[in-house]
Design a protein around this motif. Structure first.
Motif, short mmCIF file in Angstrom:
data_model
loop_
_atom_site.label_atom_id
_atom_site.label_comp_id
_atom_site.label_asym_id
_atom_site.label_seq_id
_atom_site.Cartn_x
_atom_site.Cartn_y
_atom_site.Cartn_z
N GLY A 147 -1.81 4.58 -17.46
CA GLY A 147 -2.86 4.87 -16.51
C GLY A 147 -3.41 3.65 -15.78
N ARG A 148 -2.70 2.51 -15.87
CA ARG A 148 -3.15 1.31 -15.16
C ARG A 148 -2.61 1.31 -13.74
NH1 ARG A 148 -1.26 -2.62 -20.05
NH2 ARG A 148 0.64 -1.45 -19.55
N LYS A 149 -3.50 1.03 -12.80
CA LYS A 149 -3.10 0.94 -11.41
C LYS A 149 -2.41 -0.39 -11.16
CE LYS A 149 -5.07 0.87 -6.73
NZ LYS A 149 -6.34 0.92 -5.96
N ILE A 150 -1.19 -0.34 -10.64
CA ILE A 150 -0.41 -1.54 -10.39
C ILE A 150 -0.47 -1.87 -8.89
CG2 ILE A 150 1.83 -2.65 -10.64
CD1 ILE A 150 0.47 -1.79 -13.30
N ASP A 151 -1.17 -2.95 -8.57
CA ASP A 151 -1.34 -3.29 -7.16
C ASP A 151 -1.08 -4.77 -6.88
OD1 ASP A 151 -3.57 -4.42 -8.33
OD2 ASP A 151 -5.02 -3.16 -7.27
N PHE A 190 11.98 -4.62 0.18
CA PHE A 190 11.31 -4.11 -1.01
C PHE A 190 9.80 -4.28 -0.90
CE2 PHE A 190 9.46 -4.67 -5.23
CZ PHE A 190 9.79 -3.44 -5.79
N ILE A 191 9.35 -5.39 -0.35
CA ILE A 191 7.91 -5.65 -0.22
C ILE A 191 7.25 -4.58 0.64
CG2 ILE A 191 6.22 -7.23 0.78
CD1 ILE A 191 8.11 -9.51 -0.14
N LYS A 192 7.89 -4.19 1.73
CA LYS A 192 7.33 -3.13 2.59
C LYS A 192 7.16 -1.84 1.79
CE LYS A 192 10.40 -3.49 5.89
NZ LYS A 192 11.11 -3.21 7.16
N LEU A 193 8.18 -1.51 1.00
CA LEU A 193 8.09 -0.32 0.14
C LEU A 193 6.94 -0.45 -0.83
CD1 LEU A 193 9.20 2.27 -1.26
CD2 LEU A 193 10.73 0.76 -2.56
N ALA A 194 6.83 -1.62 -1.47
CA ALA A 194 5.79 -1.83 -2.47
C ALA A 194 4.40 -1.75 -1.84
CB ALA A 194 5.99 -3.19 -3.15
N ILE A 195 4.23 -2.35 -0.67
CA ILE A 195 2.94 -2.29 0.03
C ILE A 195 2.59 -0.85 0.40
CG2 ILE A 195 1.75 -2.92 2.17
CD1 ILE A 195 3.12 -5.65 2.00
N ASP A 196 3.58 -0.15 0.90
CA ASP A 196 3.34 1.25 1.29
C ASP A 196 2.93 2.10 0.10
OD1 ASP A 196 4.01 0.56 3.86
OD2 ASP A 196 6.03 1.40 3.80
#
Length: 320
Positions: free
Chosen positions: A7-11, A51-57
């Motif tokens: 349940g940890r938010k990964i940002d 990959f970064i774009k995907l992760a940011i989105d």
């Protein structure tokens, strides 16, 4: 939004853009040969950016560029600008040994970088040469001055080592205070790649040394961070205690290595590669790998001094 199984938010994404380093610090990689990673094994910046774009989105809002030494990677400023142009308000930072910082500070600032962490373990040039196996201190200090000139937000990272810099902790704190920047003392992270004779100072030992000169007060535990903040008289400093499980409860980070490994935890050996997926531009596959890595993220790190466990992961591959 990215969530792990607890349940940890990964940002927060830490990106090691290279395993190469121009230092051979005793606590990290003293015996690793130079230029040892074939270029074709590394993700290009374009592949990383996909990959970064995907992760940011999907919810990543904070990115830290690490190494090895990130300033050894050519066109790093171009890469930083790519990220900032994609998301203007991204929290983007870099960790560096500072040796090349004087040469790159302006273009990093122009690219949109705002925050820099610089490693500074001693103010003694002879000790610095022993630690890095290279004459480095004057260049590092010049890099810090240049970064201050361009109004970077700077923090200093100091690995606290017994018999090496324990008599300098107050001097290092005073140096940071004089520059109006924060210093964080870091417990030595035992690993198989380090020089075996090193012994680190633990949090309580660091505090005991500093308390001989200052009134030390606990301020707070930084949210979602391994750093605990204190004051020494009127100056705020931090201690990073990686042996503790306390910060695991709010851990919000994953790591991407230069060769495409997604790593769920610094002290967790399981990792999955996105290299093939991003090279084929199969971002759906990359997303599935990302989700699996989040499921693999452990509740607690596996590193325990009392159990005599030593990390087998090379920190120059993950940026610490």
């Amino acid at each position: 939004m990215l969530m792990d199984q607890f349940g940890r938010k990964i940002d927060y994404l830490r990106i090691s853009v290279t395993q190469r380093c121009n230092f051979r610090c005793l606590y990290c990689m003293p015996k690793i040969p130079f230029d040892y990673v074939p270029k074709e094994e590394l993700l290009s910046f374009e592949e990383m950016f996909c990959f970064i774009k995907l992760a940011i989105d999907e919810g990543i809002s904070k990115i830290r560029i690490t190494g090895g030494e990130p300033l050894l990677r050519k066109e790093l400023s171009v890469f930083i600008k790519m990220i900032k142009d994609y998301k203007k308000d991204i929290d983007l930072a870099m960790t560096t040994n500072g040796f090349l910082l004087k040469d790159y500070a302006k273009e990093l600032k122009d690219a949109g970088l705002e925050r820099i962490n610089v490693s500074l373990d001693t103010l003694d040039s002879k000790k610095a040469k022993i630690l890095a196996q290279k004459d480095v201190l004057s260049s590092v200090l010049s890099g810090i001055e240049e970064a201050l000139k361009y109004d970077f937000k700077i923090k200093l990272n100091t690995v606290a080592l017994k018999t090496f810099n324990e008599n300098e902790l107050s001097s290092l704190l005073e140096f940071a205070k004089s520059k109006n920047i924060q210093i964080r003392f870091i417990e030595f992270m035992e690993n198989h790649h380090a020089y075996g004779q090193l012994k680190g100072l633990k949090r309580d030992e660091i505090l005991q040394i500093l308390s001989q000169k200052y009134q030390i007060f606990l301020l707070e535990k930084a949210e979602k961070s391994p750093v605990t903040l204190y004051t020494a008289n009127d100056y705020k400093f931090g201690i990073i205690d990686p042996h503790s499980h306390e910060f695991c409860d709010t851990c919000n980070r994953i790591r991407l290595s230069a060769n495409g490994l997604l790593i769920p935890c610094l002290y967790h050996d399981e990792a999955l590669s996105i290299k093939e997926a991003v090279r084929k531009k199969d971002m759906q596959k990359a997303f599935q790998i990302l989700k699996q890595v989040l499921q693999n993220k452990p509740e607690k790190n596996r590193w325990s001094v009392t159990d005599n466990q030593i990390s087998s992961r090379a920190f120059y591959q993950t940026g610490g």
